[in-house]
Design a protein around this motif. Structure first.
Motif: not given
Length: 259
Positions: A123-127
């Motif tokens: 999720n952090e990488l997606l943002l």
């Protein structure tokens, strides 16, 4: 009651341990960022917003008359945006072949490779990648993603679930997750998204990388992925001569695709 000299020594010890604890509490990402800011030209740095957090990128413009587009470089989660493990060579050399390079500082590595932690990291990488893709898609030319290690492995899930805008081509450098079932899921995701993919592995690679080679080929055939090339190269990416070989493979793949 402590004597004055004893009290002073206790105070000095307390202060020194407090500093050490603060240093230990600092994230790997912030320490890497500070190091790179001391070493590299300020013109290379840019900051992007991912949700409520900011993160650093390193940008270099193409040094040719014709600009092919942008190569986004995603280091392994244990590395930084100018990692000597292949990323720095790519960001420096691709500009001479018509590519802008944008190297991304990834979130801090995870203490454990389990489903919950991987989802948090994903999720952090997606943002971050949503912010990066928004930036590079406003520029002219093609968009290529080069992703390394566990960051590259997790990226496949984002493409499989269509949570992230797809690039024109994807290059994976020793992509894996250090758990057999999760690593098998990486192979399935790679085979089922339709992005043209160059999958580079090396003879001295992580055992999870090498263990997944055959399964990836089988799943690619099963799911009829049209543009997939797997290359097993000698040595490791820590060797300078091997890094140049990897660069040539990437440049040749992009030329094959017409870029």
């Amino acid at each position: 009651m402590l004597k004055p000299i004893t009290a002073l020594l206790v105070l000095l010890f307390y202060c020194s341990t407090t500093v050490t604890a603060a240093e230990l509490a600092a994230s790997s990402e912030s320490l890497h960022t500070q190091d790179l800011q001391r070493q590299l030209a300020s013109a290379e740095f840019s900051t992007l917003q991912a949700g409520e957090q900011q993160f650093m990128t390193l940008y270099k413009p193409a040094m040719t008359a014709f600009n092919k587009g942008t190569v986004v470089l995603l280091p392994d989660w244990s590395q930084h945006a100018a990692s000597p493990r292949m990323i720095n060579l790519l960001r420096q050399q691709l500009v001479d072949y018509g590519w802008n390079t944008l190297s991304v500082m990834v979130p801090d590595p995870l203490p454990l490779t389990d489903a919950e932690n991987l989802l948090t990291y994903q999720n952090e990488l997606l943002l971050r990648l949503q912010a990066v893709m928004s930036k590079v898609q406003s520029s002219t030319g093609s968009v290529v993603i080069v992703a390394q290690g566990s960051s590259g492995a997790i990226l496949n899930q984002l493409y499989q679930s269509s949570e992230l805008a797809k690039p024109d081509a994807l290059v994976l450098l020793s992509a894996y997750l250090a758990e057999p079932a999760l690593n098998d899921a990486v192979s399935l995701a790679l085979a089922t998204h339709k992005i043209p993919t160059l999958d580079i592995q090396q003879q001295q690679d992580n055992a999870f990388v090498l263990a997944s080679s055959k399964l990836r080929q089988q799943l690619v055939r099963k799911h009829i992925k049209e543009l997939y090339r797997q290359r097993l190269l000698p040595g490791s990416m820590d060797d300078t001569l091997n890094q140049q070989w990897v660069f040539n493979e990437i440049n040749g793949w992009l030329s094959y695709l017409g870029y």
